[in-house]
Design a protein around this motif. Structure first.
Motif, PDB file in Angstrom:
ATOM      1  N   ARG A 157      38.169  34.374  30.260  1.00  0.00           N
ATOM      2  CA  ARG A 157      38.974  34.533  31.474  1.00  0.00           C
ATOM      3  C   ARG A 157      38.335  35.482  32.475  1.00  0.00           C
ATOM      4  N   THR A 158      37.458  36.399  32.040  1.00  0.00           N
ATOM      5  CA  THR A 158      36.827  37.309  32.986  1.00  0.00           C
ATOM      6  C   THR A 158      35.927  36.566  33.959  1.00  0.00           C
ATOM      7  N   CYS A 159      35.480  35.380  33.593  1.00  0.00           N
ATOM      8  CA  CYS A 159      34.677  34.543  34.486  1.00  0.00           C
ATOM      9  C   CYS A 159      35.492  33.371  35.038  1.00  0.00           C
ATOM     10  N   GLY A 160      36.786  33.369  34.804  1.00  0.00           N
ATOM     11  CA  GLY A 160      37.630  32.299  35.312  1.00  0.00           C
ATOM     12  C   GLY A 160      37.732  31.093  34.408  1.00  0.00           C
ATOM     13  N   PHE A 161      37.190  31.177  33.178  1.00  0.00           N
ATOM     14  CA  PHE A 161      37.258  30.050  32.252  1.00  0.00           C
ATOM     15  C   PHE A 161      38.547  30.103  31.422  1.00  0.00           C
ATOM     16  N   PRO A 162      38.943  28.979  30.847  1.00  0.00           N
ATOM     17  CA  PRO A 162      40.140  28.962  30.005  1.00  0.00           C
ATOM     18  C   PRO A 162      39.954  29.751  28.711  1.00  0.00           C
ATOM     19  N   ASP A 163      41.006  30.431  28.301  1.00  0.00           N
ATOM     20  CA  ASP A 163      41.103  30.999  26.968  1.00  0.00           C
ATOM     21  C   ASP A 163      42.582  31.109  26.624  1.00  0.00           C
ATOM     22  N   GLY A 164      42.919  31.910  25.616  1.00  0.00           N
ATOM     23  CA  GLY A 164      44.305  31.966  25.179  1.00  0.00           C
ATOM     24  C   GLY A 164      45.261  32.578  26.185  1.00  0.00           C
ATOM     25  N   SER A 165      44.734  33.239  27.223  1.00  0.00           N
ATOM     26  CA  SER A 165      45.602  33.888  28.205  1.00  0.00           C
ATOM     27  C   SER A 165      46.060  32.965  29.323  1.00  0.00           C
ATOM     28  N   ASN A 166      45.371  31.862  29.542  1.00  0.00           N
ATOM     29  CA  ASN A 166      45.700  31.006  30.683  1.00  0.00           C
ATOM     30  C   ASN A 166      45.851  29.531  30.307  1.00  0.00           C
ATOM     31  N   THR A 167      46.043  29.250  29.027  1.00  0.00           N
ATOM     32  CA  THR A 167      46.323  27.887  28.560  1.00  0.00           C
ATOM     33  C   THR A 167      47.542  27.925  27.652  1.00  0.00           C
ATOM     34  N   GLY A 168      48.013  26.744  27.257  1.00  0.00           N
ATOM     35  CA  GLY A 168      49.156  26.674  26.367  1.00  0.00           C
ATOM     36  C   GLY A 168      50.476  26.833  27.099  1.00  0.00           C
ATOM     37  N   PRO A 169      51.577  26.919  26.353  1.00  0.00           N
ATOM     38  CA  PRO A 169      52.905  27.006  26.962  1.00  0.00           C
ATOM     39  C   PRO A 169      53.103  28.300  27.743  1.00  0.00           C
TER      40      PRO A 169
END
Length: 422
Positions: free
Chosen positions: A148-160
């Motif tokens: 996420r620090t580079c704007g990519f998906p991870d557990g902080s910005n995906t999922g419900p």
């Protein structure tokens, strides 16, 4: 003039008395000025400077700092905020707002890997009016350490969405408009326009036989050789913001596939912003759009071929864009375009963060014929698991002679240097 002379003036007149008092002060306290003090840090006082910045960043990204300026006695003058280390300016921003408290956002340049002492300075009128305390900022190499620090998906910005209240199937609900629970262990979606939202499914799959279906904001756990969402027929099916996982990452309780186009005939599906883990295959589709998903912590049992995203062949347009796909195993891939049933054509694999597998990307070549119109561009290859991203290398099966095949701007995540296809 002595004190006796002063006393005589006082007796003489009111004007004389006033003059005498002034002279008396000067006489009694020689060299002391009665004028108000002027702050040397500015006409109306110093400025308090407070710096807020992430203490852990990527050396590949431009971090953002927020600087708060406060002056308690008067409004701030126009000036410039400088965020820097002891040797280098990282970013600047001008202030124009006239207020006693101002917040300024400053975009910083990438910071080389390592630890740095960072601080902010406020300058106006050619003078420094205040500086912040120093903060230690550690820059890590590449984006994969925290996507996420580079704007990519991870557990902080995906999922419900955080805070969602889920309804369990079949405990809380057994059916809805266009769908129904089958006691044999799956949900059948047969109504066009059906929406499955905020559901908790444990050991229950979703089978789609309709169009314009939305599957969103659900927690889905599957076990063994099952898929979580099976697309059997229809068009414009949207699978978005779901958490899809299995009870464990190894053995018989891993999941087989998170999202699978079973027949290969579904048109225009979109799979985006899902958090997928503990699956031997993340997403399996031959057309449509796969974007902004986080596929990680692959599932494995003996005999599995592990695929982050995979296509078995086809020529209808397929876009795989801006996903984070990480496979810590030495087989098979993060992204694969295989010629199992047809050539690969009209594929765009762009702006993904990928790593691991035997080869990180299988690029479309095979025995069915030359692949064509394959665009693989702007992807970042991580070396988290193997020195060459994949166990054997970053890419294989690239058809350099295929019509309008483009390989460009693919780089190593750690240093931004080009990754070649041969």
């Amino acid at each position: 003039m002595n004190q006796r002379t002063v006393a005589a003036l006082v007796r003489g007149s009111k004007v004389g008395a006033l003059l005498a008092s002034v002279l008396l002060v000067a006489t009694l306290a020689p060299g002391v000025s009665t004028a108000p003090a002027v702050a040397r840090t500015g006409a109306t006082g110093p400025v308090s400077v407070r710096l807020s910045v992430a203490t852990q960043v990527s050396d590949q990204a431009k971090p953002r700092a927020v600087v708060t300026l406060t002056r308690g006695v008067s409004k701030l003058p126009p000036g410039i905020v400088v965020v820097r280390t002891s040797t280098k300016v990282l970013g600047t921003a001008r202030t124009t707002k006239s207020a006693r408290k101002v917040k300024v956002a400053v975009r910083l340049r990438p910071i080389r890997a390592g630890s740095h002492r960072v601080y902010a300075v406020f300058k106006a009128g050619g003078h420094s009016l205040g500086s912040s305390a120093r903060k230690t900022v550690t820059a890590h190499r590449g984006c994969v350490w925290r996507p996420r620090t580079c704007g990519f998906p991870d557990g902080s910005n995906t999922g419900p969405a955080r805070g969602t209240v889920f309804r369990s199937v079949p405990g809380d609900v057994r059916s809805g408009p266009g769908w129904t629970y089958d006691p044999r262990g799956w949900i059948t979606v047969s109504g066009n326009g059906a929406v499955l939202k905020n559901l908790r499914l444990s050991g229950i799959s979703i089978e789609v036989h309709a169009s314009n279906v939305t599957i969103r904001n659900n927690r889905i756990t599957v076990v063994g050789d099952n898929w979580a969402v099976g697309l059997r027929e229809g068009s414009n099916i949207h699978v978005s913001h779901n958490l899809i996982t299995a009870p464990s990452a190894t053995g018989s309780t891993r999941g087989m596939v998170a999202v699978k186009d079973i027949s290969g005939t579904v048109t225009s599906p979109v799979v985006d912003h899902n958090d997928i883990s503990r699956m031997s295959t993340g997403i399996q589709m031959d057309s449509g759009t796969v974007a902004d998903n986080y596929i990680h912590d692959m599932g494995y049992k003996a005999g599995d071929h592990l695929n982050g995203f995979t296509s078995n062949g086809g020529t209808r347009p397929l876009v795989v864009h801006h996903n984070t796909i990480l496979n810590s195993y030495d087989q098979t891939d993060a992204i694969s375009l295989f010629q199992d049933f047809n050539i690969q054509a009209n594929r765009r694999v762009t702006d993904n963060l990928v790593g691991g597998g035997g080869y990180t990307i299988y690029a479309g070549g095979g025995y069915k014929g030359l692949s064509n119109h394959i665009t693989i561009t702007g992807n970042r290859f991580a070396r988290s698991y193997f020195p060459n991203s994949g166990h054997w290398g970053p890419v294989t099966a690239w058809d350099a002679n295929g019509a309008r095949n483009i390989w460009s701007r693919n780089v190593w995540d750690m240093n931004g240097r080009p990754v070649t296809h041969s």
